[in-house]
Write a protein that holds these residues in place. Sequence first.
Motif, mmCIF file in Angstrom:
data_model
loop_
_atom_site.group_PDB
_atom_site.id
_atom_site.type_symbol
_atom_site.label_atom_id
_atom_site.label_comp_id
_atom_site.label_asym_id
_atom_site.label_seq_id
_atom_site.Cartn_x
_atom_site.Cartn_y
_atom_site.Cartn_z
ATOM 1 N N ASP A 157 -1.970 -28.798 -10.175
ATOM 2 C CA ASP A 157 -3.242 -29.200 -9.557
ATOM 3 C C ASP A 157 -3.021 -30.240 -8.456
ATOM 4 O OD1 ASP A 157 -4.664 -27.502 -11.206
ATOM 5 O OD2 ASP A 157 -5.048 -29.056 -12.721
ATOM 6 N N LEU A 158 -2.047 -31.127 -8.658
ATOM 7 C CA LEU A 158 -1.734 -32.113 -7.625
ATOM 8 C C LEU A 158 -1.164 -31.425 -6.383
ATOM 9 C CD1 LEU A 158 -0.146 -34.967 -9.762
ATOM 10 C CD2 LEU A 158 -2.482 -34.802 -8.926
ATOM 11 N N GLU A 159 -0.313 -30.410 -6.591
ATOM 12 C CA GLU A 159 0.234 -29.660 -5.467
ATOM 13 C C GLU A 159 -0.870 -28.946 -4.694
ATOM 14 O OE1 GLU A 159 3.110 -27.291 -7.598
ATOM 15 O OE2 GLU A 159 4.750 -28.456 -6.732
ATOM 16 N N VAL A 160 -1.828 -28.354 -5.414
ATOM 17 C CA VAL A 160 -2.957 -27.677 -4.772
ATOM 18 C C VAL A 160 -3.792 -28.684 -3.983
ATOM 19 C CG1 VAL A 160 -5.138 -26.477 -5.235
ATOM 20 C CG2 VAL A 160 -3.047 -25.779 -6.410
ATOM 21 N N PHE A 161 -4.027 -29.868 -4.563
ATOM 22 C CA PHE A 161 -4.802 -30.906 -3.888
ATOM 23 C C PHE A 161 -4.106 -31.336 -2.594
ATOM 24 C CE2 PHE A 161 -5.625 -35.470 -3.193
ATOM 25 C CZ PHE A 161 -6.994 -35.407 -2.966
ATOM 26 N N ILE A 162 -2.793 -31.496 -2.642
ATOM 27 C CA ILE A 162 -2.049 -31.882 -1.446
ATOM 28 C C ILE A 162 -2.138 -30.783 -0.389
ATOM 29 C CG2 ILE A 162 0.275 -32.341 -0.556
ATOM 30 C CD1 ILE A 162 0.844 -33.718 -3.273
ATOM 31 N N ALA A 163 -1.980 -29.531 -0.820
ATOM 32 C CA ALA A 163 -2.034 -28.413 0.124
ATOM 33 C C ALA A 163 -3.422 -28.293 0.757
ATOM 34 C CB ALA A 163 -1.670 -27.116 -0.580
ATOM 35 N N ASN A 164 -4.481 -28.498 -0.015
ATOM 36 C CA ASN A 164 -5.841 -28.390 0.511
ATOM 37 C C ASN A 164 -6.229 -29.574 1.382
ATOM 38 O OD1 ASN A 164 -6.188 -25.967 -0.780
ATOM 39 N ND2 ASN A 164 -7.225 -26.849 -2.546
ATOM 40 N N SER A 165 -5.486 -30.670 1.302
ATOM 41 C CA SER A 165 -5.805 -31.863 2.086
ATOM 42 C C SER A 165 -5.201 -31.833 3.476
ATOM 43 C CB SER A 165 -5.308 -33.114 1.344
ATOM 44 O OG SER A 165 -5.975 -33.234 0.115
ATOM 45 N N ALA A 166 -4.413 -30.812 3.778
ATOM 46 C CA ALA A 166 -3.774 -30.731 5.091
ATOM 47 C C ALA A 166 -4.824 -30.467 6.167
ATOM 48 C CB ALA A 166 -2.718 -29.629 5.092
ATOM 49 N N LYS A 167 -4.767 -31.218 7.244
ATOM 50 C CA LYS A 167 -5.713 -31.100 8.359
ATOM 51 C C LYS A 167 -4.937 -30.994 9.663
ATOM 52 C CE LYS A 167 -9.165 -32.210 5.595
ATOM 53 N NZ LYS A 167 -9.572 -31.172 4.716
ATOM 54 N N GLN A 168 -5.520 -30.328 10.643
ATOM 55 C CA GLN A 168 -4.920 -30.210 11.975
ATOM 56 C C GLN A 168 -5.313 -31.363 12.883
ATOM 57 O OE1 GLN A 168 -2.753 -27.988 13.193
ATOM 58 N NE2 GLN A 168 -2.576 -26.941 11.242
ATOM 59 N N ASN A 169 -6.570 -31.835 12.743
ATOM 60 C CA ASN A 169 -7.027 -32.948 13.571
ATOM 61 C C ASN A 169 -8.100 -33.709 12.819
ATOM 62 O OD1 ASN A 169 -9.551 -31.580 14.062
ATOM 63 N ND2 ASN A 169 -8.458 -30.323 15.549
ATOM 64 N N ALA A 171 -0.471 -40.890 -9.473
ATOM 65 C CA ALA A 171 -0.666 -41.751 -8.307
ATOM 66 C C ALA A 171 0.624 -41.880 -7.507
ATOM 67 C CB ALA A 171 -1.152 -43.130 -8.749
ATOM 68 N N LYS A 172 1.761 -41.939 -8.186
ATOM 69 C CA LYS A 172 3.047 -42.002 -7.476
ATOM 70 C C LYS A 172 3.318 -40.705 -6.729
ATOM 71 C CE LYS A 172 5.330 -45.455 -10.272
ATOM 72 N NZ LYS A 172 6.406 -45.760 -11.208
ATOM 73 N N VAL A 173 2.979 -39.578 -7.335
ATOM 74 C CA VAL A 173 3.194 -38.284 -6.668
ATOM 75 C C VAL A 173 2.346 -38.215 -5.403
ATOM 76 C CG1 VAL A 173 2.792 -35.794 -6.875
ATOM 77 C CG2 VAL A 173 3.870 -37.036 -8.746
ATOM 78 N N LEU A 174 1.114 -38.698 -5.470
ATOM 79 C CA LEU A 174 0.201 -38.645 -4.332
ATOM 80 C C LEU A 174 0.361 -39.818 -3.374
ATOM 81 C CD1 LEU A 174 -3.038 -37.536 -6.214
ATOM 82 C CD2 LEU A 174 -1.558 -36.118 -4.786
ATOM 83 N N SER A 175 1.218 -40.772 -3.717
ATOM 84 C CA SER A 175 1.404 -42.004 -2.931
ATOM 85 C C SER A 175 0.090 -42.767 -2.779
ATOM 86 C CB SER A 175 1.996 -41.693 -1.555
ATOM 87 O OG SER A 175 3.255 -41.095 -1.689
ATOM 88 N N LEU A 176 -0.635 -42.855 -3.871
ATOM 89 C CA LEU A 176 -1.887 -43.609 -3.919
ATOM 90 C C LEU A 176 -1.771 -44.663 -5.004
ATOM 91 C CD1 LEU A 176 -4.434 -40.636 -3.884
ATOM 92 C CD2 LEU A 176 -3.845 -42.109 -1.973
ATOM 93 N N SER A 177 -2.698 -45.602 -5.010
ATOM 94 C CA SER A 177 -2.741 -46.550 -6.117
ATOM 95 C C SER A 177 -3.502 -45.925 -7.281
ATOM 96 C CB SER A 177 -3.410 -47.855 -5.690
ATOM 97 O OG SER A 177 -4.799 -47.657 -5.520
#
Length: 134
Positions: free
Chosen positions: A118-130, A82-88
């Motif tokens: 897996d957390l790095e992959v999740f962060i990379a896949n969550s990137a959006k342009q708009n 959760a700290k890595v993802l900045s979530l609760s």
Amino acid sequence: MQSLLPNISKADFTYVVIQTLIMLYRADKLDVDHVQSILEAEFPKQMARKRRRRVGRFKRSSKRTGRPQYNSDDMLTPDKAAKVLSLSVKTLANMRSAGGGPVFLKLANRTIRYRYSDLEVFIANSAKQNTSQY
């Protein structure tokens, strides 16, 4: 010392000054020398007494700015993930339950772990342009 506000006590004024200085120091707006000069200007008698007892200077620890470094195969607890993802931790648990969160491992005795990769992959896949890409 005379306060600008007639209804505030000397102790309350002192508390407000100290808390403001701490806040500015933690925000890196003031360094130790500036804090000391302000305190000496506001409280000359008290600082003259304390000057004799002072042992050393304040040191900023490197822990404040350092972020933990993980290897890609490290197994992280939900707290660390959760700290890595900045979530609760609660948000991460809700994502686990509803789906759509990062890949996790469920080990014996209901133990949940996340691979750092897996957390790095999740962060990379969550990137959006708009906002229309949700």
